[in-house]
Each structure stands twice: as structure tokens, then as C-alpha cells.
Design a protein around this motif. Structure first.
Motif, PDB file in Angstrom:
ATOM      1  N   ALA A 215       0.929  -1.123  -0.281  1.00 37.44           N
ATOM      2  CA  ALA A 215       0.432  -0.113  -0.142  1.00 37.44           C
ATOM      3  C   ALA A 215       0.709   1.327   0.008  1.00 37.44           C
ATOM      4  O   ALA A 215       2.231   1.582   0.356  1.00 37.44           O
ATOM      5  N   THR A 216       0.073   2.242  -0.733  1.00 36.28           N
ATOM      6  CA  THR A 216       1.033   3.452  -0.577  1.00 36.28           C
ATOM      7  C   THR A 216       0.243   4.415   0.263  1.00 36.28           C
ATOM      8  O   THR A 216      -0.801   4.412   0.356  1.00 36.28           O
ATOM      9  N   ILE A 217       1.435   5.017   0.838  1.00 36.54           N
ATOM     10  CA  ILE A 217       1.068   5.885   1.965  1.00 36.54           C
ATOM     11  C   ILE A 217       1.051   7.700   1.412  1.00 36.54           C
ATOM     12  O   ILE A 217       1.690   7.732   1.001  1.00 36.54           O
ATOM     13  N   PHE A 218       0.043   7.597   1.450  1.00 39.56           N
ATOM     14  CA  PHE A 218      -0.488   9.458   1.104  1.00 39.56           C
ATOM     15  C   PHE A 218       0.140  10.289   1.999  1.00 39.56           C
ATOM     16  O   PHE A 218       0.387  10.441   3.148  1.00 39.56           O
ATOM     17  N   GLY A 219       1.446  10.846   1.192  1.00 39.61           N
ATOM     18  CA  GLY A 219       2.201  11.794   1.931  1.00 39.61           C
ATOM     19  C   GLY A 219       3.590  11.092   2.553  1.00 39.61           C
ATOM     20  O   GLY A 219       4.367  11.938   2.304  1.00 39.61           O
ATOM     21  N   ASP A 220       3.653   9.592   1.555  1.00 41.88           N
ATOM     22  CA  ASP A 220       5.505   9.847   2.057  1.00 41.88           C
ATOM     23  C   ASP A 220       6.475   9.388   1.234  1.00 41.88           C
ATOM     24  O   ASP A 220       5.677   8.630  -0.129  1.00 41.88           O
ATOM     25  N   ALA A 221       6.549  10.336   0.911  1.00 41.16           N
ATOM     26  CA  ALA A 221       7.327  11.884   0.107  1.00 41.16           C
ATOM     27  C   ALA A 221       9.029  10.944  -0.044  1.00 41.16           C
ATOM     28  O   ALA A 221       8.898  10.351  -1.533  1.00 41.16           O
TER      29      ALA A 221
END
Length: 191
Positions: free
Chosen positions: A101-107
């Protein structure tokens, strides 16, 4: 003739219930499945986001056609919208079966949202999660409406079809449009 329509409705009602439960449960379960030794299918999100956008366009065109009285074009466009939704679902599952899963904000893509990353996204994360959660919940809710509308067309109960379609259309359109928005918002954080 009316008896045949009722028999057809009853025949499909159990399928509508089964699919309306099975699809979301299967998708939820598949989130915990990772196919080993398979390359991440990172090219899929922009494709299925595009399919969401096309679905929205097709839904609007279908409504325009039925309002013009062109039932055949409407039917063809609705079948295309259903096909797009099935294609989206298959690609979505394939992507999540091969990717974390991709985490929103995890630059920095480390799987952890640091204080700096939280500060960088600020309040927009609330907007993102609101859109995401409503998108997910309504994508589940719309399944029985679409299936019922389709069955009512098959049984030529067009008045009943129209009533359920008035509920299904705005929900399905919202799901299609917000699918594109969710992708646009999360795409900078894909690894």
C-alpha cells in the motif's frame, strides 16, 4: 408475461446478493495477498485511473443518449461502462496483489509518515482520506444498484430500471470521478 419478469427477477436476485457481498469481501481479502516473486505492477494505477475517467464520460454519454430516446446507444454505453468497471477491478486487484500500500504523504517511500511529511501534506490529508473513504464505501454500495438496474433491463421492466438507475447513476459517477481524484492525489507518493 409479468410472471416471467418476476421469475427472472427472482432468478437474478440471489446472484445480485452474492456478487454484492462477494466482490467487496474478495477485494478486502486480496489486499492481504502478495504474489511472491512477481514484479510490482506499478504501471497499472494510471491505466485504471484513466479507465475510471472513461467510465465517468461513458456514464454521462449514456444518460444523454437515453434522454434523447436512443435506447440502443444507451444500452451499448452502459455495457461499456460495466466492462470498464470490471477491467478496473481486475487491474486494481492485480496491482494490490503485487504492491504494498502507498501511504499518502510518504514522500521518501519508506512506509512511515514522518512528522515532516505530515506537516508537508497538512490538512489536505483530511480531504484525501474523506474522498478515499467515500469512494470506497460508495464503490461497494453501488454494486447492487447497478446489478438490479441491469436485471430490470433484461426483464424489460424499464420503469423500474429508470427508478433504480436514478439512484445508481450519481453514485457510480461519483465513484468514477473520485477514483481519478484519488489517483491524482496519491500518485506523487508511489514508489
Amino acid at each position: 408475461m409479468e410472471k416471467n419478469k418476476e421469475v427472472l427477477d427472482k432468478k437474478y436476485n440471489s446472484w445480485i446478493i452474492i456478487l454484492s457481498i462477494l466482490i467487496p469481501v474478495a477485494v478486502a481479502l486480496l489486499f492481504s495477498v502478495r504474489i511472491p516473486n512477481v514484479e510490482r505492477l506499478g504501471f497499472l494505477p494510471p491505466i485504471y485511473a484513466t479507465i475510471n475517467g472513461l467510465t465517468a464520460v461513458v456514464l454521462v454519454l449514456a444518460v444523454i443518449q437515453v434522454k434523447k430516446g436512443n435506447r440502443i446507444a444507451h444500452e451499448q454505453l452502459m455495457k461499456l461502462a460495466i466492462s470498464f468497471s470490471i477491467a478496473f477491478l481486475l487491474m486494481y486487484i492485480a496491482y494490490h496483489a503485487t504492491s504494498d500500500a502507498t501511504i499518502f504523504g510518504d514522500a521518501n517511500h519508506d512506509g512511515v509518515l514522518s512528522d515532516i511529511e505530515k506537516a508537508d501534506v497538512g490538512g489536505i490529508s483530511y480531504v484525501y482520506y474523506f474522498i478515499l473513504i467515500t469512494h470506497i464505501l460508495l464503490s461497494i454500495a453501488v454494486i447492487p444498484f447497478v446489478l438490479i438496474a441491469y436485471v430490470r433491463t433484461l426483464s424489460e421492466q424499464f420503469d423500474k430500471h429508470k427508478k433504480i438507475a436514478k439512484i445508481a447513476f450519481p453514485i457510480w459517477l461519483y465513484v468514477a470521478v473520485t477514483g481519478v481524484i484519488v489517483f491524482a492525489m496519491i500518485s506523487p507518493y508511489y514508489p
